[in-house]
Enzyme design. Structure first.
Site, PDB file in Angstrom:
ATOM      1  N   HIS A   1      13.809  22.821  28.339  1.00 50.43           N
ATOM      2  CA  HIS A   1      14.477  23.406  29.508  1.00 50.43           C
ATOM      3  C   HIS A   1      15.966  23.049  29.510  1.00 50.43           C
ATOM      4  O   HIS A   1      16.823  23.903  29.728  1.00 50.43           O
ATOM      5  CB  HIS A   1      13.834  22.896  30.804  1.00 50.43           C
ATOM      6  CG  HIS A   1      12.564  23.603  31.171  1.00 50.43           C
ATOM      7  ND1 HIS A   1      11.411  23.481  30.444  1.00 50.43           N
ATOM      8  CD2 HIS A   1      12.263  24.457  32.187  1.00 50.43           C
ATOM      9  CE1 HIS A   1      10.466  24.207  30.999  1.00 50.43           C
ATOM     10  NE2 HIS A   1      10.951  24.812  32.055  1.00 50.43           N
TER      11      HIS A   1
ATOM     12  N   LYS B   1       1.085  23.938  35.837  1.00 48.38           N
ATOM     13  CA  LYS B   1       0.070  23.366  36.719  1.00 48.38           C
ATOM     14  C   LYS B   1       0.708  22.480  37.773  1.00 48.38           C
ATOM     15  O   LYS B   1       1.823  21.993  37.584  1.00 48.38           O
ATOM     16  CB  LYS B   1      -0.947  22.559  35.918  1.00 48.38           C
ATOM     17  CG  LYS B   1      -0.429  21.208  35.442  1.00 48.38           C
ATOM     18  CD  LYS B   1      -1.573  20.288  35.092  1.00 48.38           C
ATOM     19  CE  LYS B   1      -1.069  18.946  34.540  1.00 48.38           C
ATOM     20  NZ  LYS B   1      -0.858  17.942  35.575  1.00 48.38           N
TER      21      LYS B   1
END
Lengths: 286, 184
Positions: free
Chosen positions: B37, B103
């Site tokens: 990221h 999640k």
């Protein structure tokens, strides 16, 4: 089945832990699945299917194969104590390519990953001694998502057991879906800061559904379980009746001025396996 | 509602999804954890060797094995998405990522970025690694393997009927999270 070769035995132990869940955990997940509906049920169904597929194909059920934590209870008369640490470390390295395991150990200073799941103080080994000549080894592969939800509270003694319950319930509710619920919550009450957290982790070794032998502690385990499950967080934090499969407490005497409470959370993949090494060098994975 | 979608995902397809819907995804996903990221934020858009806007981003560090035939995915469940909350919104804006899989839920900034850029965040049940790996048909590519290592590298995977992916944040700004409990 009795076999020789201690390193091979520990690799077999790791393989079992990573690819097969203990029956007590599977049964608890099945019970939870039968009680849930909607999205909670869909998730528990696929979790149960995944457990089956992992076992049948001999693959780790979760890609986070964890940091390997060993709990050794060694008979003081065992001839295999010498060299056991080296055997455990060698077995972890071998298992990393043989099973395989995800390379998970990172140097906290340089950020480098040696790629073999070992490093400074890792695999983590907790030692205990017992009479006799057998060595019992339990491995608890511990994933990062659940471990991140570990907490230590140094409560005021006047908070009492009610304060303990309030602290644990608040922290687990705050954790939400992060530790992959339905989880198993280990709690250590008493001792000092280090012992409270250590007991919390060791509490995870107890089978799901088994209550503490002290009735007051057992009652507290039930109350905390009910209280967390009443929160409605549910499987993966997406709502439902089952946020925890069980809560296990271990206790130690404390200083009159302190009430340490350690919390260690284990994800639904409550992976653990135990082996025994006999005095003649044969071993069995239980 | 249950949907069976194929990448690339158009804004029309994304808009029809609502919280609680279940998607089975076919096509291409790229994995990214914390390091990927940050690296994607540092790099210029034109220097990225794949097209994030035409794929789904999967918060995952897969367990992989190198065989003679190439890389094989052994187990590949999701990692905790919330670790990426700090940068997720900026990444969505920079690359127009339409579909994020992870999640544990994410925070308000991600939810708002998804609403503004027509995207969704979907949850795949944590720990369901073996089944997720079975949905992977091929490892199409791997990027930044040397820089980031196997765990943090970007793996471009071709998946078939990958799911159930439960829509947690839809493109209309809504959330499925319990009591709207969002990470900060």
């Amino acid at each position: 089945m009795k076999q020789r070769g201690i390193k091979a035995g520990i690799v077999a132990l790791l393989t079992k832990a990573e690819t097969e869940l203990p029956h007590d955990v599977i049964n608890a997940l099945r019970t939870a699945c039968s009680r849930e509906k909607g999205i909670a049920k869909i998730q528990l169904e696929i979790i149960l299917k995944n457990i089956q597929v992992a076992r049948h194909t001999g693959r780790p059920m979760c890609q986070d194969t964890g940091i390997q934590s060993f709990f050794v209870t060694a008979g003081v008369k065992s001839p295999y104590l010498s060299g056991l640490t080296a055997s455990i470390t060698a077995a972890v390295k071998h298992a990393t390519t043989a099973i395989p395991l995800r390379p998970n150990t990172v140097d906290p200073v340089s950020g480098k990953n040696p790629g073999d799941n070992t490093g400074e103080h890792i695999p983590a080994i907790t030692w205990d001694l017992c009479e006799g000549d057998d060595i019992w080894i339990t491995v608890l592969p511990k994933g990062g998502g659940s471990e991140n939800m570990s907490r230590l509270g140094m409560l005021k003694p006047s908070a009492g057991l009610e304060g303990v319950q309030q602290f644990v319930v608040e922290e687990i509710v705050k954790a939400g879906g992060s530790p992959c619920p339905p989880t198993i919550v280990g709690i250590g009450i008493g001792g000092g800061a280090d012992l409270a957290v250590k007991l919390a982790k060791q509490a995870l070794l107890r089978p799901v559904g088994q209550r503490h032998q002290n009735r007051r502690v057992a009652t507290l385990e039930r109350k905390i379980t009910q209280s967390i499950n009443a929160s409605g967080i549910g499987p993966m934090g997406l709502g439902g009746k089952t946020t925890v499969l069980d809560v296990h407490i271990e206790t130690a005497h404390r200083h009159p001025a302190s009430l340490p409470v350690g919390i260690v959370v284990q994800c639904w993949a409550d992976r653990r396996a135990t082996m025994v090494i006999h005095a003649d060098g044969t071993w069995e994975v239980k | 509602m249950e949907y069976h979608l194929t990448t690339p995902l158009s804004p029309e397809k994304i808009r029809q999804l609502h919280c609680g819907d279940i998607v089975y995804l076919t096509g291409e996903v790229f994995t990214a954890r914390d390091k990927a990221h940050y690296l994607m934020l540092q790099k210029r858009r034109q220097d990225i060797p794949f097209s994030p806007s035409e794929m789904a981003l999967y918060h995952c560090g897969p367990l992989v094995k190198k065989t003679k035939a190439g890389w094989q995915v052994v187990s590949a469940g999701p990692t905790t998405s919330n670790r990426m909350e700090e940068v997720m919104g900026r990444l969505i804006r920079k690359y127009n990522i339409p579909f994020i899989i992870g999640k544990g839920g994410m925070g308000r900034r991600t939810r708002e970025a998804l609403r503004n850029h027509v995207g969704v965040y979907a949850a795949y049940p944590g720990g369901v690694g073996a089944l997720a790996a079975d949905a992977v048909q091929t490892v199409r590519d791997v990027f930044w393997l040397r820089e980031l290592g196997v765990l943090e590298a970007v793996w471009v995977l071709t998946v078939k009927e990958f799911g159930p992916l439960i829509i947690v944040f839809d493109a209309h700004g809504r959330s499925l999270l319990h009591n709207n409990a969002e990470h900060q």
